[in-house]
Write an enzyme that holds these catalytic residues in place. Structure first.
Site, mmCIF file in Angstrom:
data_model
loop_
_atom_site.group_PDB
_atom_site.id
_atom_site.type_symbol
_atom_site.label_atom_id
_atom_site.label_comp_id
_atom_site.label_asym_id
_atom_site.label_seq_id
_atom_site.Cartn_x
_atom_site.Cartn_y
_atom_site.Cartn_z
ATOM 1 N N ASP A 95 1.980 5.579 -7.691
ATOM 2 C CA ASP A 95 0.761 5.596 -6.869
ATOM 3 C C ASP A 95 -0.490 5.793 -7.732
ATOM 4 O O ASP A 95 -1.581 6.042 -7.226
ATOM 5 C CB ASP A 95 0.861 6.667 -5.768
ATOM 6 N N ARG A 118 -8.306 5.891 8.858
ATOM 7 C CA ARG A 118 -9.375 6.433 8.007
ATOM 8 C C ARG A 118 -9.696 5.473 6.850
ATOM 9 O O ARG A 118 -10.688 5.640 6.153
ATOM 10 C CB ARG A 118 -9.017 7.827 7.482
ATOM 11 N N TYR A 142 1.414 0.078 5.754
ATOM 12 C CA TYR A 142 1.041 1.472 5.490
ATOM 13 C C TYR A 142 0.512 2.060 6.784
ATOM 14 O O TYR A 142 -0.461 1.550 7.351
ATOM 15 C CB TYR A 142 -0.023 1.517 4.382
ATOM 16 N N HIS A 172 5.021 4.947 1.291
ATOM 17 C CA HIS A 172 5.038 6.414 1.390
ATOM 18 C C HIS A 172 5.805 6.934 2.617
ATOM 19 O O HIS A 172 5.363 7.864 3.307
ATOM 20 C CB HIS A 172 3.599 6.962 1.419
ATOM 21 N N ARG A 224 -0.193 -7.034 2.126
ATOM 22 C CA ARG A 224 -0.225 -5.661 2.636
ATOM 23 C C ARG A 224 -1.071 -5.562 3.896
ATOM 24 O O ARG A 224 -2.214 -6.029 3.916
ATOM 25 C CB ARG A 224 -0.808 -4.722 1.576
ATOM 26 N N THR A 243 -7.492 -0.656 -0.320
ATOM 27 C CA THR A 243 -8.534 -1.011 0.640
ATOM 28 C C THR A 243 -9.933 -1.060 0.025
ATOM 29 O O THR A 243 -10.794 -1.774 0.530
ATOM 30 C CB THR A 243 -8.547 -0.008 1.802
ATOM 31 N N HIS A 268 4.634 0.943 -7.071
ATOM 32 C CA HIS A 268 3.422 1.166 -6.265
ATOM 33 C C HIS A 268 2.345 1.784 -7.152
ATOM 34 O O HIS A 268 2.346 2.977 -7.439
ATOM 35 C CB HIS A 268 3.707 2.083 -5.073
ATOM 36 N N CYS A 269 1.442 0.934 -7.604
ATOM 37 C CA CYS A 269 0.285 1.428 -8.355
ATOM 38 C C CYS A 269 -0.886 0.485 -8.067
ATOM 39 O O CYS A 269 -0.705 -0.572 -7.444
ATOM 40 C CB CYS A 269 0.596 1.509 -9.844
HETATM 41 C C1 0GY Z 1 -2.237 4.636 -1.379
HETATM 42 C C2 0GY Z 1 -2.776 5.497 -0.358
HETATM 43 C C3 0GY Z 1 -4.041 5.557 0.093
HETATM 44 C C4 0GY Z 1 -5.003 4.545 -0.096
HETATM 45 C C5 0GY Z 1 -4.743 3.266 0.023
HETATM 46 O O1 0GY Z 1 -5.342 1.060 0.052
HETATM 47 C C6 0GY Z 1 -5.747 2.198 -0.016
HETATM 48 O O2 0GY Z 1 -6.936 2.500 -0.109
HETATM 49 O O3 0GY Z 1 -3.515 2.854 0.196
HETATM 50 C C7 0GY Z 1 -4.420 6.694 0.920
HETATM 51 O O4 0GY Z 1 -5.638 7.014 0.966
HETATM 52 O O5 0GY Z 1 -3.540 7.321 1.555
HETATM 53 O O6 0GY Z 1 -1.106 4.178 -1.276
HETATM 54 O O7 0GY Z 1 -2.888 4.358 -2.363
#
Ligand code: 0GY
Length: 300
Positions: free
Chosen positions: A251, A131, A158, A182, A125, A78, A32-33
């Protein structure tokens, strides 16, 4: 400095992590990166909820080498929306040592999916963290799942612990392997043996197609670095219970972190605390991710 830099609203990644004391086994996968930009080459999505610092494939490669990992799974974040081009560019840079997880539009074409598959993408994903995204209707998500089935991709989800009850029926209707990011974001101030974490454990117990990433210490822990003592019992419990369905990832570059920026070497040093035996470590870091991302047999 460019206009883009002024727009950055989270901490930069750690420039000089410690060399971990824990030596990861040969062939270990950081599952996960993320890759970000560079923003002037791969612009961030206009609808993003945060703007990250640049984090390129070459920088990821240097870090994983330094930490002792051989392979990476790059997960679309995202801030790049459904434009997977930075991730695909990184997959091309890293060759067979990397795989990807994409975010796609509901109307994604077969041609686009085929190109993503050829680049090394093996999953899609779905993000349910409010948020970060406007969550798509279940029907739309299911129509994507129907399209990815023929590529044998899995679904990465997620979500936050408080939303599990609302989403559970949708999650368990997914016909693919489902990988939870996570650990479904538990409240780690609670007891890992207590009631709050039980619905998540049950989800894995009752659905053998569910896998879990025991990652995200830096974003879940309230105690924080370098020991992340509150995170450890949760991850350890999941690894012990489901040793053949767990993955671990740095991460990196830790998007959207505002409290502190973790030292990736210290995160690697957590691994023997959550997977205490060499055999569990091998399953977590080598066997499981190899099976999910590098097994090209038709039955997979
Ligand atoms: C992560 C966690 C976060 C962000 C994202 O896709 C993302 O923007 O997953 C977070 O803000 O908890 O896994 O990178």
């Amino acid at each position: 400095m460019s206009q883009f830099i002024k727009d950055v609203d989270w901490l930069d990644w750690h420039p000089n992590p410690v060399k971990p004391d824990f030596l990861v086994p040969e062939g270990a996968v950081d599952a996960h990166c993320h890759i970000f930009g560079p923003g002037d080459q791969f612009p961030f999505a206009p609808q993003r909820k945060y703007t990250p610092c640049d984090a390129s494939a070459a920088q990821l490669w240097a870090l994983r080498d330094y930490l002792g990992f051989s392979r990476s799974v790059i997960v679309q974040a995202t801030c790049h929306g459904t434009d997977n081009s930075a991730m695909v560019h990184a997959l091309q840079h890293l060759g067979n040592t990397a795989r990807g997880v994409a975010t796609v539009k509901t109307n994604v074409s077969n041609q686009e999916l085929e190109a993503l598959h050829a680049a090394g993408v093996r999953g899609v994903r779905f993000n349910f963290v409010k948020r970060l995204v406007n969550v798509l209707p279940f029907d739309d998500l299911m129509s994507i799942v129907e399209k990815i089935h023929k590529y044998n991709w899995h679904t990465v989800i997620y979500f936050e612990a408080q939303d599990l009850t609302a989403y559970r029926d949708f999650f368990t209707a997914l016909p693919t392997i489902v990988v939870v990011d996570h650990m479904g974001r538990p409240d780690v101030t609670q007891d890992a043996r207590g009631k709050a974490f039980e619905p998540f454990i049950q989800l894995l117990e009752e659905n053998s197609n569910f896998w879990c990433k025991v990652s995200g210490a830096e974003r879940l822990s309230v105690i924080g670095p370098p020991i992340y003592d509150d995170f450890v019992p949760f991850a350890r419990k999941v690894v012990k219970r489901f040793p053949d369905r767990v993955l671990w990832g740095t991460d990196w570059p830790h998007p959207n972190m505002k409290s502190h920026m973790p030292d990736d070497g210290e995160l690697v040093n957590l691994i023997p605390r959550i997977a205490p035996t060499p055999s569990l470590q091998h399953q977590l870091l080598v066997d499981n991710p190899s099976r999910l991302y590098w097994d090209e047999s038709p039955s997979h």
